[in-house]
Design an enzyme around this catalytic site. Structure first.
Site, PDB file in Angstrom:
ATOM      1  N   ARG A  26      -3.731  -3.095 -10.010  1.00  0.00           N
ATOM      2  CA  ARG A  26      -3.051  -2.095  -9.194  1.00  0.00           C
ATOM      3  C   ARG A  26      -3.985  -1.487  -8.139  1.00  0.00           C
ATOM      4  O   ARG A  26      -3.869  -0.308  -7.824  1.00  0.00           O
ATOM      5  CB  ARG A  26      -2.426  -0.999 -10.070  1.00  0.00           C
ATOM      6  CG  ARG A  26      -1.637  -1.526 -11.259  1.00  0.00           C
ATOM      7  CD  ARG A  26      -0.480  -2.406 -10.874  1.00  0.00           C
ATOM      8  NE  ARG A  26       0.550  -1.705 -10.158  1.00  0.00           N
ATOM      9  CZ  ARG A  26       1.593  -1.093 -10.723  1.00  0.00           C
ATOM     10  NH1 ARG A  26       1.722  -1.108 -12.010  1.00  0.00           N
ATOM     11  NH2 ARG A  26       2.499  -0.508  -9.986  1.00  0.00           N
ATOM     12  N   ARG A  30      -1.845   2.190  -4.744  1.00  0.00           N
ATOM     13  CA  ARG A  30      -1.730   3.315  -5.670  1.00  0.00           C
ATOM     14  C   ARG A  30      -2.554   4.505  -5.227  1.00  0.00           C
ATOM     15  O   ARG A  30      -2.132   5.641  -5.409  1.00  0.00           O
ATOM     16  CB  ARG A  30      -2.130   2.883  -7.078  1.00  0.00           C
ATOM     17  CG  ARG A  30      -0.922   2.403  -7.842  1.00  0.00           C
ATOM     18  CD  ARG A  30      -1.103   2.591  -9.299  1.00  0.00           C
ATOM     19  NE  ARG A  30       0.182   2.689  -9.981  1.00  0.00           N
ATOM     20  CZ  ARG A  30       0.329   2.567 -11.276  1.00  0.00           C
ATOM     21  NH1 ARG A  30      -0.715   2.321 -12.046  1.00  0.00           N
ATOM     22  NH2 ARG A  30       1.517   2.689 -11.829  1.00  0.00           N
ATOM     23  N   ARG A  39       3.311   2.507   3.862  1.00  0.00           N
ATOM     24  CA  ARG A  39       4.501   2.754   3.052  1.00  0.00           C
ATOM     25  C   ARG A  39       5.502   3.613   3.823  1.00  0.00           C
ATOM     26  O   ARG A  39       6.710   3.412   3.723  1.00  0.00           O
ATOM     27  CB  ARG A  39       4.040   3.435   1.763  1.00  0.00           C
ATOM     28  CG  ARG A  39       5.074   3.800   0.768  1.00  0.00           C
ATOM     29  CD  ARG A  39       5.557   2.603  -0.014  1.00  0.00           C
ATOM     30  NE  ARG A  39       6.311   3.061  -1.173  1.00  0.00           N
ATOM     31  CZ  ARG A  39       7.455   3.725  -1.100  1.00  0.00           C
ATOM     32  NH1 ARG A  39       7.985   3.968   0.080  1.00  0.00           N
ATOM     33  NH2 ARG A  39       8.070   4.127  -2.187  1.00  0.00           N
ATOM     34  N   ASP A  76       5.945  -7.014  -6.769  1.00  0.00           N
ATOM     35  CA  ASP A  76       6.162  -6.391  -8.080  1.00  0.00           C
ATOM     36  C   ASP A  76       6.620  -7.476  -9.044  1.00  0.00           C
ATOM     37  O   ASP A  76       7.153  -8.511  -8.623  1.00  0.00           O
ATOM     38  CB  ASP A  76       7.217  -5.275  -7.999  1.00  0.00           C
ATOM     39  CG  ASP A  76       7.103  -4.365  -9.218  1.00  0.00           C
ATOM     40  OD1 ASP A  76       6.286  -3.434  -9.190  1.00  0.00           O
ATOM     41  OD2 ASP A  76       7.808  -4.610 -10.218  1.00  0.00           O
ATOM     42  N   TYR A 152      12.710  -5.097 -19.163  1.00  0.00           N
ATOM     43  CA  TYR A 152      13.319  -4.341 -18.050  1.00  0.00           C
ATOM     44  C   TYR A 152      14.771  -4.750 -17.821  1.00  0.00           C
ATOM     45  O   TYR A 152      15.618  -3.921 -17.497  1.00  0.00           O
ATOM     46  CB  TYR A 152      12.510  -4.545 -16.762  1.00  0.00           C
ATOM     47  CG  TYR A 152      11.237  -3.728 -16.730  1.00  0.00           C
ATOM     48  CD1 TYR A 152      11.274  -2.363 -16.450  1.00  0.00           C
ATOM     49  CD2 TYR A 152       9.999  -4.303 -16.979  1.00  0.00           C
ATOM     50  CE1 TYR A 152      10.116  -1.601 -16.424  1.00  0.00           C
ATOM     51  CE2 TYR A 152       8.836  -3.555 -16.958  1.00  0.00           C
ATOM     52  CZ  TYR A 152       8.901  -2.199 -16.683  1.00  0.00           C
ATOM     53  OH  TYR A 152       7.754  -1.447 -16.663  1.00  0.00           O
TER      54      TYR A 152
HETATM   55  O1  1CP Z   1      -1.998  -4.652  -8.125  1.00  0.00           O
HETATM   56  C1  1CP Z   1      -1.450  -4.294  -7.105  1.00  0.00           C
HETATM   57  O2  1CP Z   1      -1.746  -3.219  -6.550  1.00  0.00           O
HETATM   58  C2  1CP Z   1      -0.426  -5.196  -6.473  1.00  0.00           C
HETATM   59  C3  1CP Z   1       0.941  -4.762  -6.547  1.00  0.00           C
HETATM   60  C4  1CP Z   1       1.682  -4.512  -7.865  1.00  0.00           C
HETATM   61  C5  1CP Z   1       1.561  -5.138  -9.128  1.00  0.00           C
HETATM   62  C6  1CP Z   1       0.561  -6.173  -9.602  1.00  0.00           C
HETATM   63  C7  1CP Z   1       2.736  -3.585  -7.941  1.00  0.00           C
HETATM   64  C8  1CP Z   1       3.197  -2.726  -6.848  1.00  0.00           C
HETATM   65  N1  1CP Z   1       3.311  -3.698  -9.189  1.00  0.00           N
HETATM   66  C9  1CP Z   1       2.605  -4.617  -9.947  1.00  0.00           C
HETATM   67  C10 1CP Z   1       2.865  -5.057 -11.323  1.00  0.00           C
HETATM   68  C11 1CP Z   1       3.794  -4.295 -12.176  1.00  0.00           C
HETATM   69  N2  1CP Z   1       4.959  -3.653 -11.833  1.00  0.00           N
HETATM   70  C12 1CP Z   1       3.654  -4.190 -13.585  1.00  0.00           C
HETATM   71  C13 1CP Z   1       2.560  -4.857 -14.386  1.00  0.00           C
HETATM   72  C14 1CP Z   1       1.264  -4.129 -14.341  1.00  0.00           C
HETATM   73  C15 1CP Z   1       1.190  -2.847 -15.119  1.00  0.00           C
HETATM   74  O3  1CP Z   1       1.452  -2.852 -16.324  1.00  0.00           O
HETATM   75  O4  1CP Z   1       0.800  -1.853 -14.494  1.00  0.00           O
HETATM   76  C16 1CP Z   1       4.723  -3.414 -14.072  1.00  0.00           C
HETATM   77  C17 1CP Z   1       4.997  -3.023 -15.508  1.00  0.00           C
HETATM   78  C18 1CP Z   1       5.548  -3.097 -12.955  1.00  0.00           C
HETATM   79  C19 1CP Z   1       6.821  -2.339 -12.965  1.00  0.00           C
HETATM   80  C20 1CP Z   1       6.736  -1.150 -12.095  1.00  0.00           C
HETATM   81  N3  1CP Z   1       6.807  -1.180 -10.740  1.00  0.00           N
HETATM   82  C21 1CP Z   1       6.487   0.177 -12.498  1.00  0.00           C
HETATM   83  C22 1CP Z   1       6.270   0.656 -13.930  1.00  0.00           C
HETATM   84  C23 1CP Z   1       7.484   1.282 -14.482  1.00  0.00           C
HETATM   85  C24 1CP Z   1       7.314   1.654 -15.940  1.00  0.00           C
HETATM   86  O5  1CP Z   1       8.040   1.074 -16.756  1.00  0.00           O
HETATM   87  O6  1CP Z   1       6.457   2.477 -16.257  1.00  0.00           O
HETATM   88  C25 1CP Z   1       6.445   0.972 -11.338  1.00  0.00           C
HETATM   89  C26 1CP Z   1       6.275   2.444 -11.240  1.00  0.00           C
HETATM   90  C27 1CP Z   1       6.630   0.087 -10.230  1.00  0.00           C
HETATM   91  C28 1CP Z   1       6.609   0.442  -8.794  1.00  0.00           C
HETATM   92  C29 1CP Z   1       5.471  -0.060  -8.010  1.00  0.00           C
HETATM   93  N4  1CP Z   1       5.016  -1.375  -8.016  1.00  0.00           N
HETATM   94  C30 1CP Z   1       3.942  -1.475  -7.153  1.00  0.00           C
HETATM   95  C31 1CP Z   1       3.748  -0.192  -6.569  1.00  0.00           C
HETATM   96  C32 1CP Z   1       2.707   0.132  -5.536  1.00  0.00           C
HETATM   97  C33 1CP Z   1       4.690   0.688  -7.109  1.00  0.00           C
HETATM   98  C34 1CP Z   1       4.874   2.169  -6.783  1.00  0.00           C
HETATM   99  C35 1CP Z   1       6.050   2.385  -5.906  1.00  0.00           C
HETATM  100  C36 1CP Z   1       5.784   2.794  -4.500  1.00  0.00           C
HETATM  101  O7  1CP Z   1       4.716   2.650  -3.876  1.00  0.00           O
HETATM  102  O8  1CP Z   1       6.756   3.299  -3.979  1.00  0.00           O
END
Ligand code: 1CP
Length: 347
Positions: A26, A30, A39, A76, A152
């Site tokens: 991530r 972030r 964004r 994602d 999910y």
């Molecule tokens: O690594 C990076 O920065 C690249 C981008 C990336 C990756 C690898 C994003 C962008 N998401 C992910 C993987 C991801 N997404 C995982 C696996 C990794 C982990 O466990 O952290 C999971 C579970 C998700 C699902 C997801 N997407 C969540 C979690 C929800 C929960 O159940 O708690 C969330 C909050 C997102 C949104 C998201 N995905 C990525 C970003 C930057 C964001 C935030 C939203 C935004 O910027 O508006």
């Protein structure tokens, strides 16, 4: 086009490297103020993911700003259910939500095994990112593990317990296998497409591995991760199964090159259980809340625990959004400096 910094790929192939490579789960999207600017231009998350020029920009930001040894494509894990026919929405400050979820076998009628071309926007972002990186560092492609994606699709959103998804495993195992198989086949197509588009290494994120029992984990998760690993031979593969400390011996037996550890998995114990794998990880992301002095000390402790060989430095899970950028830089710089000062190459 030659790669200028191969440390990460070399380490993923268990080759000796002059220092330990580092990247962070991530790392894009972030913590960087530069991300928030892009964004805002995109307005919403999905537009950002689906616009290759913008996805490329935020993928490369941590390479230039933080100095990591690999980029990970900005996307994602939930693009797979969408390509299969189950649309997701990304709610501001909340996370993903599925307007419709999967509740029974009849819902499979609306789903199909996705082809790589249905995720062409990710493939285009990979091709463009590779061009823009111009060999500076390797690019990681990724997908969710079938079990995590299944969770999910059944829950319709994130959960603490994923009890609806687990209920499905207990009450409808056949249907669960059917859906897991569809996700697996879609993921194989998708990852092969990512590799064709230019991904140098791929990582499978099993974020909710740790909520299954060991027996359920073998049957409903590892089996499918293993199928994916068997189907892909073109690049090194990383499997990160958060919380699956009980499955380390089994992970040693699947066809992946690297296993990601979380901070609950002891390093020595993991070396013993995973003798054939390169290990990735595993500093607690909360350690980055400490002072710069503390971050440095904790990072060195981690490096000493792993030793110089068969290690890719990372956190034990994704960066938390409220982590300060200078703490992240301190983590990265400590790894780069420490390794050089200890003359890792002579080991
Ligand atoms: O690594 C990076 O920065 C690249 C981008 C990336 C990756 C690898 C994003 C962008 N998401 C992910 C993987 C991801 N997404 C995982 C696996 C990794 C982990 O466990 O952290 C999971 C579970 C998700 C699902 C997801 N997407 C969540 C979690 C929800 C929960 O159940 O708690 C969330 C909050 C997102 C949104 C998201 N995905 C990525 C970003 C930057 C964001 C935030 C939203 C935004 O910027 O508006």
């Amino acid at each position: 086009m030659g790669m200028q910094n191969h440390l990460f790929i070399q380490a993923a192939k268990a080759e000796h490297t002059p220092r330990t490579p580092v990247w962070l789960m991530r790392q894009a999207g972030r913590i960087l103020p530069e991300y928030r600017k892009v964004r805002e231009i995109a307005k919403d998350f999905k537009t950002l993911v689906k616009t290759p020029e913008l996805a490329t920009e935020v993928t490369i930001q941590p390479v230039n700003i933080l100095g990591v040894d690999a980029a990970i494509i900005f996307s994602d894990i939930l693009v797979i259910p969408e390509a299969m026919g189950l649309n997701y929405e990304m709610e501001e400050n909340k996370g993903p939500v599925f307007p419709k979820k999967i509740s029974s076998a009849k819902d499979l009628n609306g789903l199909h095994v996705a082809a790589a071309e249905e995720l062409q926007y990710v493939l285009d972002a990979i091709t463009l990112t590779k061009k823009e990186l111009n060999g500076k560092v390797p690019l990681i492609g990724f997908a969710g593990a079938p079990w995590t994606i299944f969770s999910y699709m059944i829950e319709g959103k994130g959960s603490k317990t994923f009890s609806a998804a687990k209920k499905m495993l207990y009450t409808q195992p056949e249907f669960s296998h059917q859906l897991l198989e569809m996700i697996t086949q879609s993921t194989i197509h998708y990852l092969k497409g990512q590799i064709q588009a230019g991904a140098d290494v791929i990582q499978i994120f099993d974020s909710w591995a740790g909520i299954l029992s060991p027996a359920q984990y073998s049957e409903f998760s590892l089996k499918y991760i293993s199928k994916i690993c068997d189907a892909i031979s073109q690049t090194p593969k990383i499997v990160f199964a958060k919380g699956a400390f009980f499955a380390r011996a089994e992970l040693n037996a699947i066809k992946c090159d690297v296993v990601g550890l979380d901070w609950n998995m002891g390093i020595n114990e993991s070396r013993a259980l995973l003798p054939d794998k390169v290990l990735q990880g595993n500093l607690d992301p909360c350690a980055l809340y400490g002072s710069l002095h503390d971050v440095k000390r904790e990072t060195i402790k981690m490096l000493e625990g792993f030793g110089p060989y068969k290690h890719i430095a990372n956190l034990g899970h994704g960066l938390y959004p409220d982590t300060e950028v200078d703490k992240v830089k301190c983590f990265i710089d400590t790894i780069k400096e420490y390794s050089v000062s200890k003359s890792f190459a002579s080991k």
